[in-house]
Enzyme design. Structure first.
Site, PDB file in Angstrom:
ATOM      1  N   ASP A   1     -11.552  16.441   7.606  1.00  0.00           N
ATOM      2  CA  ASP A   1     -11.310  15.092   8.029  1.00  0.00           C
ATOM      3  C   ASP A   1     -11.104  15.018   9.566  1.00  0.00           C
ATOM      4  OD1 ASP A   1     -11.495  12.074   7.816  1.00  0.00           O
ATOM      5  OD2 ASP A   1      -9.570  12.366   8.471  1.00  0.00           O
TER       6      ASP A   1
ATOM      7  N   GLU B   1     -16.063  17.551   9.965  1.00  0.00           N
ATOM      8  CA  GLU B   1     -16.304  16.169  10.399  1.00  0.00           C
ATOM      9  C   GLU B   1     -16.150  16.118  12.208  1.00  0.00           C
ATOM     10  OE1 GLU B   1     -15.604  11.492   9.572  1.00  0.00           O
ATOM     11  OE2 GLU B   1     -13.758  12.764   9.796  1.00  0.00           O
TER      12      GLU B   1
END
Length: 707
Positions: free
Chosen positions: A349, A386
């Site tokens: 993330d 990401e």
């Protein structure tokens, strides 16, 4: 993570007595708590702390029954380690106190009154019951790894061979319509494995399963209790979320998750964990101190010169990932999940934070990313970034990859969302994206897995947990996050969505027909794009979040999958299932094969007249061809996908296939009788051209003459 020679610690008699317990120096090279014959080794480190005390609690109690200060002789470097004899791990919980300087303006927050959670805790106490507010400070539990993985081999699949299905463990089965016995748990997910196999996905990407406290930011809005439902505020990086287990596992923590992973592997499904190393649940200066702040605040977090927190995560603090101590912890954590849980990959993330220096500046060659790329234990696991963060760093196509990292392809999402709804000026980007985004990821050859490694660097997606579901993408022009309590100011306003003529729910048959055609378009394109496809759970049967594109706090029917829609929209499910199977059947979509015998180029974009291979920048209609020789089948493998995003009929021609015949495999507009796809052997022979109906996608394949 196991001690290799625990007998060396237990074959010597105790040296000292502290607080009534016999003790001796413990396993300095094993961070955390290790249950050994006769006792427990507790090991922890602090770089700037001056003293450390071990706290022991009876299970469920908030006041320690014993406090054991570490003698100076029990310290080597910055590491404290103590073997405590005679402990019953079924009864105890533990924590620490750390003393040291307290000068907040310098980032030093040591407070000997604070009860601190072990950063390497393998299990957290008191978190088993979902939605119950925690009583007191976090405590850790001592666990034993008794799980036998047998001789299960590690997966050797390339990323491009995966079809990734992103899901939230609780939300996947919590709705009463799920029909499982253990709703909202690892066991509930395991009950759905037959469904996953029927759908055809072969990889699950699990939203955070590390321990998090869903009650930390609980609040009430319009009579609804809102929680930290998604779980992107980690409490502990080494411990599984206990509330996702269907029963209290006590000192065999993680067994249910391990059983889930083993069963998924037995059924050919890999497991990728969504991991959050960009921030923690301790927040900013107004947040709690329960772990890292109390051990070494200015080592674990990025701080400004005046001791405040950099906030590149948007969540109050930013983990100082490239400090050697933090970098080591992250590597050890991922090794732990790879070895002890046999995880197949990790999605990071806000991964751009992993490439920031201690002052927040971007690094040319971040040591953490290099360490993860070349770590021997992590050598075969998937590493997916990401490739952006909340501080404005956007690295899609430029993330420091070391030929090991893949990325969520944000450009694929944006260009295809735009083009499919009629933004014709995105046709070039859309064509590049379907073709594998070679301008971003290249295509260098890898002898290791006989494929072009660039195609293993790209995860294509149109939807994920963060944003609209696929149904909502074509049902709402605007986000509708009012129930989040922030006056609809949260969540992205740049969704590239289209409501097809009516905002939200409607009974208009023309609008509904168009919406489901648009969803089929999206599925067909996603499964016929080079790069690993990923979609969000429930998209295959039209699950809705009622226009909420930021459901992080909605532990209710907004976020839970409504499984009754599976039967209601069975036609959509069958189309999605067909397209997934079609992708599995045609290797040429997934990777470059040897040159096709028929002479077609390996990959090419085409105008409506397929003989024209330079498509206009604002093409309303274009196609992409894939061609190669499949050694396993002993014949050419040829696929052509044509996309008409125009609102009128468009006549197309098909590429010259060197004398092979073209057959129609899928047509998202249907044939007038409700048939949208044709299984192998039932494809429709196409002679001459083909008329693309408005806003539709068609998929073709080739066979030799005389089939």
């Amino acid at each position: 993570m196991k001690l290799t020679t625990p007998d060396l610690l237990t074959s010597y008699p105790p040296l000292d007595e502290i607080a009534g317990f016999s003790v001796r120096p413990g396993a300095f090279d094993f961070p955390g708590a290790a249950a050994l014959p006769g006792g427990v080794s507790f090991t922890v480190h602090t770089c700037e702390g001056t003293a450390c005390t071990l706290l022991l609690f009876h299970r469920g109690e908030t006041v320690p029954f014993a406090e054991l200060p570490f003698p100076e002789a029990y310290r080597i470097g910055d590491v404290y380690s103590m073997l405590v004899y005679g402990l019953d791990i079924e009864d105890i919980e533990y924590a620490y106190r750390v003393d040291g300087p307290n000068r907040p303006q310098e980032g030093l927050l040591f407070d000997p009154r604070s009860i601190l959670l072990d950063p390497y805790a393998r299990a957290i106490a008191g978190e088993f019951e979902w939605g119950k507010k925690k009583n007191g400070a976090y405590h850790a539990r001592v666990v034993q790894d008794v799980f036998d993985w047998g001789d299960m081999p590690q997966s050797s699949r390339a990323l491009c061979d995966l079809v990734i299905y992103e899901l939230h463990v609780r939300g996947f089965t919590q709705h009463h319509s799920s029909g499982v016995t253990h709703r909202g748990t690892f066991s509930g997910l395991m009950e759905k494995i037959p469904y996953l196999k029927e759908l055809g996905v072969n990889a699950l990407e699990l939203m955070p399963v590390f321990e998090f406290d869903e009650m930390r930011n609980a609040r009430e809005v319009n009579g609804e209790i809102l929680l930290d439902y998604w779980g992107y505020n980690s409490v502990s990086f080494f411990a599984p979320n206990t509330s996702y287990a269907s029963s209290n596992e006590l000192n065999h923590e993680g067994t249910e998750l391990k059983e889930l992973i083993r069963t998924l592997h037995d059924n050919g499904i890999e497991v990728i964990l969504d991991v959050v190393f960009n921030h923690t649940a301790e927040g900013n200066d107004k947040g709690p101190t329960f772990c890292f702040k109390g051990f070494d605040n200015r080592i674990y977090y990025m701080l400004t010169p005046d001791g405040n927190y950099y906030n590149f995560s948007g969540c109050g603090n930013t983990l100082n990932c490239n400090h050697p101590v933090v970098r080591q912890m992250i590597v050890e954590c991922l090794r732990y999940w790879t070895i002890n849980y046999r995880v197949d990959g990790f999605r990071f993330d806000l991964a751009s934070i992993l490439g920031r220096n201690e002052d927040g500046s971007p690094m040319n060659n971040p040591p953490l990313l290099q360490s993860l790329a070349f770590d021997p234990v992590l050598r075969n696991v998937k590493l997916i970034a990401e490739a952006w963060d909340a501080g404005g760093m956007y690295q899609v196509g430029s993330f420091p990859a070391h030929k090991r990292w893949a990325e969520w392809n944000g450009r694929y999402r944006d260009s295809l969302r735009g083009f499919l709804k009629g933004e014709f000026w995105k046709s070039w980007d859309a064509a590049w994206s379907i073709s594998g985004s070679g301008d971003l990821y290249g295509g260098y050859y890898s002898e290791t897995n006989d494929t072009y490694a660039g195609y293993n660097s790209c995860v294509n997606f149109l939807t994920c947990h963060d944003g609209f579901t696929l149904y909502d993408l074509y049902s709402y022009n605007e986000k509708h996050n009012e129930q989040n309590g922030w006056n609809n100011t949260d969540g992205s306003s740049a969704n590239l969505s289209w409501n097809c003529g009516a905002e939200g729910e409607t009974d208009d048959p023309e609008v509904l027909s168009l919406r489901f055609r648009m969803i089929r378009n999206a599925f067909a394109v996603l499964m016929c794009s080079r790069g690993a496809p990923m979609f969000f759970a429930g998209d295959e049967f039209g699950n809705t979040q009622f226009g909420n594109n930021n459901s992080y706090c909605q532990d209710n029917e907004i976020s839970w999958l409504d499984w009754s829609l599976l039967e209601k929209n069975r036609e959509l499910f069958e189309f999605a299932r067909f397209m997934i199977a079609f992708r599995h059947r045609h290797r040429v979509i997934r990777k470059k094969l040897p040159n096709a015998v028929c002479g077609m180029a390996p990959i090419h974009a085409h105008a409506a007249n397929a003989a024209i291979v330079d498509i206009p920048r604002d093409a309303h209609t274009f196609g992409v061809s894939f061609a190669g020789y499949d050694k396993e089948k002993g014949e050419d493998d040829i696929v052509y996908i044509a996309i008409n995003s125009y609102w009128e009929d468009v006549s197309i021609t098909l590429p010259d296939s060197g004398g092979n015949h073209w057959y129609l495999c899928a047509n998202t507009n249907g044939d007038g009788s409700g048939r949208y796809f044709y299984p192998e052997g039932e494809e429709v022979f196409i002679e001459g051209g083909f008329v693309m109906r408005p806003r539709s996608v068609a998929v073709f394949t080739c066979y030799r003459r005389g089939r």
